[in-house]
Scaffold this active site. Structure first.
Site, PDB file in Angstrom:
ATOM      1  N   ASP A 104       4.103  33.343  23.438  1.00 14.46           N
ATOM      2  CA  ASP A 104       4.992  34.503  23.577  1.00 14.46           C
ATOM      3  C   ASP A 104       5.751  34.820  22.287  1.00 14.46           C
ATOM      4  O   ASP A 104       6.305  35.912  22.149  1.00 14.46           O
ATOM      5  CB  ASP A 104       6.016  34.262  24.698  1.00 14.46           C
ATOM      6  CG  ASP A 104       5.371  34.079  26.048  1.00 14.46           C
ATOM      7  OD1 ASP A 104       4.455  34.849  26.360  1.00 14.46           O
ATOM      8  OD2 ASP A 104       5.775  33.160  26.781  1.00 14.46           O
ATOM      9  N   ASP A 164       6.698  37.696  30.656  1.00 12.83           N
ATOM     10  CA  ASP A 164       5.672  36.692  30.921  1.00 12.83           C
ATOM     11  C   ASP A 164       5.811  36.280  32.390  1.00 12.83           C
ATOM     12  O   ASP A 164       6.895  36.406  32.976  1.00 12.83           O
ATOM     13  CB  ASP A 164       5.896  35.498  29.992  1.00 12.83           C
ATOM     14  CG  ASP A 164       4.868  34.405  30.212  1.00 12.83           C
ATOM     15  OD1 ASP A 164       3.683  34.731  30.335  1.00 12.83           O
ATOM     16  OD2 ASP A 164       5.262  33.230  30.261  1.00 12.83           O
ATOM     17  N   ASP A 209       8.390  32.159  27.496  1.00 11.20           N
ATOM     18  CA  ASP A 209       8.823  30.785  27.299  1.00 11.20           C
ATOM     19  C   ASP A 209       7.841  29.946  26.498  1.00 11.20           C
ATOM     20  O   ASP A 209       8.151  28.840  26.094  1.00 11.20           O
ATOM     21  CB  ASP A 209       9.071  30.100  28.651  1.00 11.20           C
ATOM     22  CG  ASP A 209       7.802  30.005  29.492  1.00 11.20           C
ATOM     23  OD1 ASP A 209       6.813  30.674  29.141  1.00 11.20           O
ATOM     24  OD2 ASP A 209       7.802  29.271  30.489  1.00 11.20           O
TER      25      ASP A 209
END
Length: 893
Positions: free
Chosen positions: A627, A336, A623
């Protein structure tokens, strides 16, 4: 739920259409209707899912093939050998039960994802019912409820906005976009728009950072976007780790080996040598037990546990033991962007003032009007501890002031704010008016360059003010465009002085302004991330960015990090483009891209699975709540310890305590070392067990009684286990991060290890049988029983000692022990002497030798044992030298 909630794309409808669809009005539902809908739809909360009991978890631990083989061997041992076999069985059982208990503990620590999602819900919501605004528990909200929102609120359910006054909502946990979204009810939203582009919607568990709004609840509970994520988490396929696959493969090999050896031994014993079937079966079972490395599951667990301890010291908290080794085989790191590769903190990076474009580190004095405006036209609050509270963009501007010796708190004491025009999403400007010491008023205006430039008539350069020209405007627009290309968020600053507080209308306050400067901001990449990306590439690992942020921002950060090249080609694939492709179509093109932007949680899972379908081992970092499904789907999910949500941590196999992307590379190195060390332990155990099996097998063919079950048990417990554990903590061999990843298809037998196990097992067998034969040819006693007892003792001592010496050979498959260093490993240095002492106790201490059916040996006999054992080191060194000369060590990498 007894009633299906709507799947309508509310963001594509008008407000009236939405209200009609939901059978409600702006006055809200009646209390009676709300109760009926609550019964029909259920409460606004996430399903807990089926919780498995402790016993079920414990039983699951025994479904591993290696464990089943051990249990069967233990049972056969008791059946065929009675009380002697019971000792073997109890030891095997103890190892298995301890291993299972540890597995249950680890699983118990990993079930927090859904619970964390549930705990994120907002407890209270302000709702319009019966025409009045009341407060209700958010769990009692239903589709059709009209909800009020203001800064500081957590959105209690998915809703279509009906009103939005300067409303900004931070949706990073859902979308990965670092900047709060400005909500706009006038924009037509396409049906295929991602969550981040649905500017007329508000989603459960996102945070209102600015302004106020009113919305109608469209979906609750498991039908919200967060609910969909929870469902994906609950139904995500758990991917077998490469370690588990390797151990399963090893178990199959051992199963075939055990069955073959036992069968051949039984046939030879009964049909060739004419033994009783029961005795033949006992010998076959003894061989089967000898072939199985009883301590292997425990040793793997211990080695992995030691790896977790090492990683914990380096800021990597491992939640699932196999994750340690999985890191070492990682081929793809899908990361990410926000909070992982970047700081998740808007930061001023460029300032254009006085005709110069400067970096944020440049010397900008506290009296600079651009600096003053960005702090004055700002609603950031500073708490007593100095923490900045407010919109991330505005807090970044105040922080920039602090960094350049401008404290807005002190400035407002001498130049207090007396009036303001709040930010408005239509005009995209904010203005504040400040009283000056000379009686005049300073009007500070900040906003979007395209809007603010229209209201500018003058320009300031180094304290001089003049009329702005068309050339000036073109220069400003060019600078703005250049900064935007770098994915910087650009704000313009302008001002004017007036003699009195003007009428608070935009046409009066925000007119005839003086241009002061431009400010470019971005959520910057982490300082260490670029180096980490470089090391990953050198290690043969492909880094990939997957983010919900805008395409331009994602591309700019990826280029700055070195994930993609700045060659003008299109390297970014968007969620909208992904929606247009089937899984089969996507599988054909996905390898072309290293950056995916504007993606949803489902997209992230599809991307991870696409790489897994190619046989790649995928690590996914993240985070946010968005996700979590992909973290669970990946071979190893890596959560962020500081900025990560509890949901993402709960779905992860490993958590970075420092949120440092570079820590992943450290963990990869540790993972490669762990695999190498487990491979060494397996090489050591299997070559030793092969020697035991071959020794008994060939001795049976010759009619010799070389070793008794108690000897095999002691050797397996002492000279096998302690050195094998010590080999598990060997230092990493040089160049471990320059090799390509092993990948999913690798096994513990790769790199020529299977051949090494075979030849080293044969060497040990020949040396043990050679010492036994020498003892029979040159006996110290004339009595037959003493002669056989001495030979048996020498074989036992040789087998034990030879394995301790062989542990030095296993420190490297191809390198000489004199190159890799014999005594670098402190654990190894004490384990060998301890194992040696325990071996000697059975032979030299009175009482023990009776228990183990061995005799005292003479100096000559000990000499034969020592020479035979040391020959193992010499022979292996010779073979290694030949292999290096033939280049087999380089081919194995």
């Amino acid at each position: 739920m007894s009633k299906e909630q709507s799947k309508t794309l509310f963001y594509t409808q008008t407000k009236d259409e939405v209200l009609k669809e939901l059978e409600t009005s702006k006055e809200g539902l009646s209390t009676a209707e709300a109760k009926q809908r609550l019964t029909a739809y259920g409460r606004n909360e996430l399903d807990e899912g089926e919780k498995r009991g402790l016993l079920a978890k414990f039983i699951d631990q025994f479904k591993d093939l290696m464990i089943i083989i051990l249990l069967v061997a233990a049972a056969l041992s008791v059946i065929t050998e009675g009380m002697e076999g019971l000792t073997d069985a109890l030891i095997i059982l103890a190892v298995v039960v301890l291993n299972a208990a540890f597995g249950v503990y680890q699983e118990g620590q990993a079930e927090a994802a859904i619970e964390a999602l549930k705990n994120m819900s907002s407890p209270i919501a302000r709702v319009r019912r019966d025409g009045h605004v009341i407060e209700v528990d958010s769990k009692d909200l239903v589709p059709g409820d009209i909800v009020m929102l203001e800064a500081g609120d957590v959105v209690p359910a998915d809703m279509r906005l009906l009103e939005a006054a300067s409303l900004k909502i931070e949706e990073a946990a859902l979308t990965g976009e670092s900047v709060p979204v400005e909500k706009d009810l006038t924009v037509d939203v396409a049906a295929d728009a991602g969550i981040g582009d649905r500017v007329n919607m508000a989603y459960q568990n996102s945070n209102v950072t600015y302004g106020r709004g009113v919305g109608v609840i469209t979906n609750t509970g498991m039908y919200t976007e967060v609910g969909k994520i929870a469902d994906m988490l609950a139904n995500a396929d758990e991917t077998d780790t490469p370690l588990k696959q390797n151990l399963n493969q090893l178990s199959k090999v051992l199963t075939y080996l055990v069955v073959a050896i036992a069968l051949v031994t039984f046939i030879v014993g009964v049909f060739v040598r004419g033994e009783e079937p029961l005795k033949g079966l006992m010998v076959a079972v003894a061989l089967a037990v000898a072939a199985i490395p009883e301590g292997l599951p425990a040793i793997v667990t211990i080695v992995l546990s030691m790896g977790t301890t090492t990683l914990a010291k380096r800021n990597s908290i491992v939640r699932k033991l196999p994750a340690v080794e999985t890191l070492g085989s990682t081929e793809i790191i899908a990361s990410d962007k926000t909070g992982t590769l970047t700081m998740n903190q808007m930061t001023v990076e460029k300032v254009y003032t006085n005709g110069q474009l400067q970096s944020s580190a440049s010397d900008i004095t506290a009296d600079n009007n651009t600096l003053r405006i960005m702090n004055f036209a700002n609603d950031t609050k500073v708490d007593p501890n100095g923490k900045l509270i407010g919109d991330p963009t505005e807090t970044a501007l105040v922080q920039f002031g602090f960094d350049h010796s401008f404290d807005v708190r002190d400035a407002l004491q001498t130049e207090p704010r007396v009036a303001e025009l709040p930010f408005d999403s239509d005009r995209k400007l904010m203005s504040t008016i400040h009283k000056q010491a000379d009686g005049r008023y300073f009007v500070a205006v900040k906003g979007a360059p395209d809007q603010l430039l229209k209201r500018v008539t003058k320009i300031e350069e180094n304290g001089n003010i003049r009329s702005i020209t068309e050339a000036d405007k073109q220069t400003i627009l060019a600078i703005n465009k250049d900064l935007a290309k770098q994915a910087l968020r650009v704000l313009m600053m302008a001002y004017k002085y007036v003699s009195e507080v003007p009428t608070l209308e935009t046409e009066i306050v925000e007119a005839d302004l003086i241009f002061s400067g431009l400010v470019g901001m971005i959520d910057p990449e982490r300082p260490e991330a670029a180096d980490a990306v470089k090391v990953a590439k050198e290690a043969g690992i492909r880094p990939i960015m997957i983010t919900g942020d805008h395409q331009d921002t994602a591309e700019a950060i990826a280029k700055r990090l070195g994930i993609i090249e700045d060659d003008g080609e299109d390297h970014v694939f968007t969620g909208a483009e992904l929606n247009e492709l089937s899984d089969e179509e996507f599988q054909k093109v996905f390898k072309q891209y290293s950056v995916y932007a504007r993606v949803s949680p489902e997209h992230k899972v599809r991307i991870v699975k696409a790489w897994q379908n190619e046989g790649k081992v995928v690590a996914m970092t993240g985070d946010g709540v968005n996700d979590a499904p992909s973290l669970k789907t990946a071979d190893i999910g890596i959560g962020m310890g500081i900025t990560g949500t509890e949901v993402s941590k709960g779905a992860s196999d490993m958590v970075l305590a420092d949120d440092n992307f570079a820590t992943i590379i450290v963990a990869v190195e540790e993972g490669r070392k762990v695999f190498s060390n487990i491979q060494k332990s397996i090489q050591y155990l299997l070559s030793a067990n092969m020697a035991e099996v071959f020794t008994i097998f060939f001795a049976t063919l010759f009619g010799w009684d070389v070793l008794e079950p108690v000897h095999l048990l002691w050797i397996n417990l002492v000279t096998d286990t302690l050195p094998a554990i010590a080999l598990g903590v060997e230092p990493a061999e040089p160049g471990v991060m320059t090799h390509k990843p092993r990948g999913r298809k690798s096994s513990f037998f790769d790199g020529g290890v299977m051949g090494v196990i075979i030849y080293q097992g044969i060497f040990q067998t020949l040396l043990v049988l050679g010492v036994y034969g020498w003892a029979l040819l040159y006996p110290e006693h004339t009595e037959t029983h003493m002669m056989h007892e001495d030979a048996l003792t020498m074989a036992f001592a040789t087998l034990g000692l030879i394995q301790l010496i062989h542990a030095f050979n296993v420190k490297s498959v191809y390198q000489s022990i004199f190159t890799v260093g014999a005594f670098k490993n402190k654990t190894f240095n004490w384990s060998i002497p301890v194992a040696f002492i325990l071996l000697m106790l059975t032979i030299v201490v009175p009482g023990f030798n009776t228990l183990f059916h061995v005799s005292h040996l003479s100096v000559t006999q000990w000499g034969a044992v020592i020479i035979g054992s040391l020959l193992m080191l010499v022979l292996v060194e010779v073979v290694k030298a030949v292999q290096r000369a033939l280049g087999q060590d380089e081919k194995a990498i």
